[in-house]
Each structure stands twice: as C-alpha cells, then as structure tokens.
Write an enzyme that holds these catalytic residues in place. Structure first.
Site, PDB file in Angstrom:
ATOM      1  N   TYR A 182       0.839  -1.209   0.000  1.00 54.60           N
ATOM      2  CA  TYR A 182       0.000   0.000   0.000  1.00 54.60           C
ATOM      3  C   TYR A 182       0.865   1.247   0.000  1.00 54.60           C
ATOM      4  CZ  TYR A 182      -3.255   3.500   1.829  1.00 54.60           C
ATOM      5  OH  TYR A 182      -3.995   4.632   2.014  1.00 54.60           O
ATOM      6  N   LYS A 228       1.240   4.421  -2.780  1.00 57.45           N
ATOM      7  CA  LYS A 228       0.975   5.820  -2.474  1.00 57.45           C
ATOM      8  C   LYS A 228       2.187   6.701  -2.786  1.00 57.45           C
ATOM      9  CE  LYS A 228      -3.257   5.266  -1.436  1.00 57.45           C
ATOM     10  NZ  LYS A 228      -4.289   5.779  -2.360  1.00 57.45           N
TER      11      LYS A 228
END
Length: 251
Positions: free
Chosen positions: A155, A159
């Site tokens: 994740y 980002k």
C-alpha cells in the site's frame, strides 16, 4: 464544522472509488457544488447509494483493466468530456508483513491503487491535450507515501508512486495547463472522535478530505502543481506517535 464553498457548475468530474467512505463524500461535495459527476467503483451494489442523487451518474468496473478505462472515457466523451479527475480508488484492507506477501497479492494492490490511477490519468491528459485545454487531477495519497505503516508495504509503495506520478504529470504537462496534486489524509472515519495520536486531537471527517479536493481542483489552487496537501491534523509533523493507539484509516 464549517463548509468550504466552490462553484463547479458546468464542469464534469470523474470520481473513482466512489462507493467508499471518502468516495461518497467526494461525489456529494462535487455534485453539491454544481458539477456533473461520473462515479465509478468496482462495487456495483455500493454505487446504488447515488441512485437518487442529482447530477450523479454511475458506472461499475475494475479500473485496473484497460478496457474498463476505455469504457469510462468513452462514456465521458459521449456526455461532454472531463474537467476534473479524482483518483480515489484503492485497496486499503490488506495488513500483511512484507516478509509474508506473495507476488500475486503485491500485484493486486499495485493494480488497484497505482495502475488504475495511471490508466485514467494518461487518458485524461491525452483528452485535454487533444482538446487544447487544461484540466485538474486530484489523487489520494496517504502518510504512507512518505512514511511507513506497519504491515502495509505494498500500500505504501503505491501511495509513494501516486505522488511520483503527480509530480511527473505536473512537470511534463504543466505548460499545457494540466495540474496534478495529491491529498494525504489520515485517520478518516465516518464519525469524528477524539484521537490522542493526532496533534489536532481528533480524527478526520471524509467531508474535510472532499473539501480539500474541491480546493485543489478549483482555480483557487491554480499555482499548485505536483503538491501533496496533508489533511491529517498534524500527524505527519509529529516525530513519534503512540503505537498503542489504534488508528482506523480509509486511505
């Protein structure tokens, strides 16, 4: 809580991840500001919350697929084009130590979070270039784009990639009037509550994230490009947080 007012009358906005907590707030805020919104999400049932909402159309689909991205832009072209792209779609629920992540899981997170943003962003900038006009992209990042969460390596990598993608678009296409910025929210929950690990002392409302998106998409932010706006109550500014405080994150 005060509400920021912007006028998007006559503009067309694409919001991805529209069925989620932040996505719903984004759709409602842009529609309330007068925009015509196309709300897209892989969760077809989740999109039903917009069935009776004025100026909102929905389209289900997996945005990591090129054919779906093409279908989205075909729909936009038929309906009058695009002014603002909001890349909000993301896979957020995975909590796995890096040492245990299998390649297929890693690829799924990258596809949902980063590939989807690329597929839509590149189509948006081509659309604006070919039309000889500018446009705005707002993408959801996270504190994890610059600092690591426990057990969320995939994740966090996506980002960081979202932020790098926005900088690349800003540098390469800013001269065409195309802007790409990010929002990095933290501790976004449906009901605001106290949070001792946030300097502001509370969690973040999804509407506060949506208001930041309206600002970045508006002429008021005309000179912001390649920027990361941290809507986190000061979390990123703090050197240490209390690991005993469990945070609920939607981003």
């Amino acid at each position: 809580m005060s509400t920021v007012t912007f006028d998007f009358t006559g503009e067309r906005v694409l919001v991805t991840g529209a069925a989620g907590l932040i996505g719903r707030a984004l759709v409602h805020r842009f529609a309330d500001a007068g925009a015509e919104v196309l709300a897209v999400d892989v969760d077809a049932d989740g999109l039903k919350v917009f069935d009776a909402v004025a100026r909102v159309a929905t389209l289900p689909g997996d945005l990591a697929r090129e054919d779906v991205a093409d279908a989205v832009f075909a729909r936009l072209a038929r309906d009058g084009g695009l002014d603002v792209l909001v890349n909000n779609a993301a896979m957020t629920e995975l909590r796995t130590p890096f040492i245990d992540i299998e390649a297929d899981v890693w690829d799924a997170v990258v596809a949902a979070n980063l590939r989807s943003a690329y597929l839509l962003s590149v189509r948006a900038v081509r659309h604006w270039r070919d039309a000889g006009r500018g446009g705005a992209i707002v993408s959801m990042s996270s504190p994890g784009g610059s600092r690591a969460h426990d057990d969320q390596s995939a994740y966090d990598v996506t980002k960081a990639g979202i932020e790098a993608l926005s900088r690349a678009i800003a540098v390469e296409l800013g001269g065409l009037g195309i802007r790409a910025n990010c929002i990095a929210p933290a501790s976004v929950v449906g009901e605001v509550r106290p949070a001792t690990d946030i300097p502001a002392g509370r969690t973040t409302a999804p509407e506060e994230v949506a208001d930041a998106a309206l600002y970045l998409a508006s002429p008021a932010a005309a000179q912001l490009n390649g920027h990361v706006l941290r809507v986190d109550g000061g979390l990123h500014a703090r050197l240490r947080t209390d690991p005993s405080q469990e945070q609920q994150r939607d981003v």
